[in-house]
Design a protein around this motif. Sequence first.
Motif, PDB file in Angstrom:
ATOM      1  N   ASN A   1      -8.197   4.252  -4.976  1.00 27.83           N
ATOM      2  CA  ASN A   1      -8.395   2.816  -5.164  1.00 27.83           C
ATOM      3  C   ASN A   1      -7.105   2.106  -4.772  1.00 27.83           C
ATOM      4  O   ASN A   1      -6.038   2.399  -5.312  1.00 27.83           O
ATOM      5  CB  ASN A   1      -8.722   2.489  -6.631  1.00 27.83           C
ATOM      6  CG  ASN A   1     -10.088   3.006  -7.036  1.00 27.83           C
ATOM      7  OD1 ASN A   1     -11.079   2.712  -6.375  1.00 27.83           O
ATOM      8  ND2 ASN A   1     -10.141   3.789  -8.112  1.00 27.83           N
ATOM      9  N   GLN A   2      -7.220   1.198  -3.843  1.00 29.80           N
ATOM     10  CA  GLN A   2      -6.043   0.475  -3.371  1.00 29.80           C
ATOM     11  C   GLN A   2      -5.798  -0.737  -4.252  1.00 29.80           C
ATOM     12  O   GLN A   2      -6.671  -1.576  -4.434  1.00 29.80           O
ATOM     13  CB  GLN A   2      -6.232   0.032  -1.920  1.00 29.80           C
ATOM     14  CG  GLN A   2      -5.022  -0.690  -1.332  1.00 29.80           C
ATOM     15  CD  GLN A   2      -5.234  -1.033   0.134  1.00 29.80           C
ATOM     16  OE1 GLN A   2      -6.004  -0.351   0.820  1.00 29.80           O
ATOM     17  NE2 GLN A   2      -4.569  -2.073   0.590  1.00 29.80           N
ATOM     18  N   ARG A   3      -4.596  -0.849  -4.803  1.00 27.59           N
ATOM     19  CA  ARG A   3      -4.253  -1.983  -5.660  1.00 27.59           C
ATOM     20  C   ARG A   3      -3.960  -3.222  -4.829  1.00 27.59           C
ATOM     21  O   ARG A   3      -3.544  -3.139  -3.684  1.00 27.59           O
ATOM     22  CB  ARG A   3      -3.042  -1.640  -6.529  1.00 27.59           C
ATOM     23  CG  ARG A   3      -3.287  -0.523  -7.530  1.00 27.59           C
ATOM     24  CD  ARG A   3      -1.996  -0.164  -8.243  1.00 27.59           C
ATOM     25  NE  ARG A   3      -1.493  -1.313  -8.991  1.00 27.59           N
ATOM     26  CZ  ARG A   3      -0.219  -1.449  -9.367  1.00 27.59           C
ATOM     27  NH1 ARG A   3       0.672  -0.525  -9.010  1.00 27.59           N
ATOM     28  NH2 ARG A   3       0.163  -2.495 -10.063  1.00 27.59           N
ATOM     29  N   ASP A   4      -4.156  -4.384  -5.468  1.00 24.96           N
ATOM     30  CA  ASP A   4      -3.900  -5.653  -4.793  1.00 24.96           C
ATOM     31  C   ASP A   4      -2.398  -5.829  -4.573  1.00 24.96           C
ATOM     32  O   ASP A   4      -1.579  -5.561  -5.471  1.00 24.96           O
ATOM     33  CB  ASP A   4      -4.437  -6.806  -5.653  1.00 24.96           C
ATOM     34  CG  ASP A   4      -4.288  -8.145  -4.967  1.00 24.96           C
ATOM     35  OD1 ASP A   4      -5.183  -8.505  -4.196  1.00 24.96           O
ATOM     36  OD2 ASP A   4      -3.267  -8.815  -5.195  1.00 24.96           O
TER      37      ASP A   4
ATOM     38  N   ASP B   1       2.687   6.762  -7.085  1.00 26.10           N
ATOM     39  CA  ASP B   1       1.698   7.447  -7.923  1.00 26.10           C
ATOM     40  C   ASP B   1       1.747   8.931  -7.576  1.00 26.10           C
ATOM     41  O   ASP B   1       1.463   9.324  -6.437  1.00 26.10           O
ATOM     42  CB  ASP B   1       0.304   6.863  -7.656  1.00 26.10           C
ATOM     43  CG  ASP B   1      -0.765   7.465  -8.549  1.00 26.10           C
ATOM     44  OD1 ASP B   1      -1.037   8.686  -8.411  1.00 26.10           O
ATOM     45  OD2 ASP B   1      -1.337   6.729  -9.355  1.00 26.10           O
TER      46      ASP B   1
ATOM     47  N   ASP C   1       2.301   1.666  -3.444  1.00 27.24           N
ATOM     48  CA  ASP C   1       1.237   2.049  -4.378  1.00 27.24           C
ATOM     49  C   ASP C   1       0.946   3.549  -4.287  1.00 27.24           C
ATOM     50  O   ASP C   1       0.783   4.229  -5.303  1.00 27.24           O
ATOM     51  CB  ASP C   1      -0.013   1.234  -4.067  1.00 27.24           C
ATOM     52  CG  ASP C   1      -1.197   1.634  -4.934  1.00 27.24           C
ATOM     53  OD1 ASP C   1      -0.986   1.867  -6.140  1.00 27.24           O
ATOM     54  OD2 ASP C   1      -2.312   1.731  -4.396  1.00 27.24           O
TER      55      ASP C   1
ATOM     56  N   ASP D   1      -0.649  -8.137  -7.050  1.00 24.83           N
ATOM     57  CA  ASP D   1      -0.486  -7.562  -8.378  1.00 24.83           C
ATOM     58  C   ASP D   1       0.785  -6.705  -8.441  1.00 24.83           C
ATOM     59  O   ASP D   1       1.530  -6.738  -9.427  1.00 24.83           O
ATOM     60  CB  ASP D   1      -1.700  -6.708  -8.755  1.00 24.83           C
ATOM     61  CG  ASP D   1      -2.920  -7.574  -9.078  1.00 24.83           C
ATOM     62  OD1 ASP D   1      -2.723  -8.775  -9.365  1.00 24.83           O
ATOM     63  OD2 ASP D   1      -4.047  -7.059  -9.029  1.00 24.83           O
ATOM     64  N   ILE D   2       1.000  -5.925  -7.387  1.00 25.90           N
ATOM     65  CA  ILE D   2       2.204  -5.091  -7.342  1.00 25.90           C
ATOM     66  C   ILE D   2       3.439  -5.976  -7.304  1.00 25.90           C
ATOM     67  O   ILE D   2       4.426  -5.745  -8.022  1.00 25.90           O
ATOM     68  CB  ILE D   2       2.164  -4.165  -6.112  1.00 25.90           C
ATOM     69  CG1 ILE D   2       0.963  -3.208  -6.209  1.00 25.90           C
ATOM     70  CG2 ILE D   2       3.467  -3.364  -5.989  1.00 25.90           C
ATOM     71  CD1 ILE D   2       0.729  -2.387  -4.950  1.00 25.90           C
TER      72      ILE D   2
ATOM     73  N   GLU E   1       0.834  -1.209   0.000  1.00 29.42           N
ATOM     74  CA  GLU E   1       0.000   0.000   0.000  1.00 29.42           C
ATOM     75  C   GLU E   1       0.864   1.253   0.000  1.00 29.42           C
ATOM     76  O   GLU E   1       0.590   2.216  -0.736  1.00 29.42           O
ATOM     77  CB  GLU E   1      -0.926  -0.004   1.210  1.00 29.42           C
ATOM     78  CG  GLU E   1      -1.849   1.212   1.277  1.00 29.42           C
ATOM     79  CD  GLU E   1      -2.766   1.164   2.482  1.00 29.42           C
ATOM     80  OE1 GLU E   1      -2.842   2.181   3.194  1.00 29.42           O
ATOM     81  OE2 GLU E   1      -3.401   0.110   2.706  1.00 29.42           O
TER      82      GLU E   1
END
Length: 325
Positions: A101-104, A59, A55, A107-108, A52
Amino acid sequence: MGVDYYNLLKVNRSATDDDLKRAYKRLAMKWHPDKNPANKKEAEAKFKQISEAYDVLSDSQKRQIYDLYGEEGLKSFEFGGPGDEGKSSSKTTNNTTFRFNQRDADDIFNEFFGGSGGCGMGGGSGKSGFPRNGETGNQGNRKAASIESKLTCSLEELYNGARRKMRISRSVPDDFGKPKTVEEILKIDIKPGWKKGTKITFPEKGNQEPGVIPADLIFVVDEKPHPVFKRDGNDLVVNQKISLLEALTGKTVDLRTLDGRYLTIPVTDIIKPSHEIVILNEGMPISKEPHKKGKLRIKFDVTFPSRLTAEQKSDLKRVLGGADN
């Protein structure tokens, strides 16, 4: 107060994109749940926090809002910004509509390490590159072609058994995902009776690359020529030269075996060209049948004299003239 993402990644507030990537790679490798089976729940929580943090800070828009309002403020923008919860589903800043929106986390992780398929942490998307118990990992990835190397063995090693140590070098990713060369010693236990062409496989000991299952490393047994014995399947063959006189009158053959014993073999019969003596259980060990061995075969090559004097010929006629054919 909210979460301090900079502190989670162990970077300062002026960290560049490269700084963030290096920090994420190091910490993600350290805290991935599948690398911490003893404290998996703690590792999973830490892994998600690290993901998190990366992420958000990687960005530019999220990072700008986080720097102004902190973690709680960043996430509250989903409801219309600080102090306006429930009034809107989005927030307009500098004429830009923003929604957090929090990415998985997996996935990262996969963007860096190339993992895929069926090996994820509990509660996640199941995409990490580390295997769970009973799984091979790297499912769905292409596997590199096997690498074969010759393992030349003496006949003594294949008769008695031996241990070989092979030093290999291969490329693996470091904590930051960069390739590094490591050396490793592989131990090969040569079993009595192994034959030329026997293969010893070390699974996935080839170079490690993102998105590719490492190649299997295969050693293929080759047999070094021996000065006395020749192998024929499970048998050992010895070619023994004898004179014509010895062929007619007898000879004792002395042999040193491959395990250091001495055999004394009396030959009393008349030896004809291509004659062969067979001794049971003195050949090669049979790998699939413990305590059994093949045969020892002694092939005789009778050496004839290059010339005879008239007197020798006369003596031979006298001695052999009445012999049965």
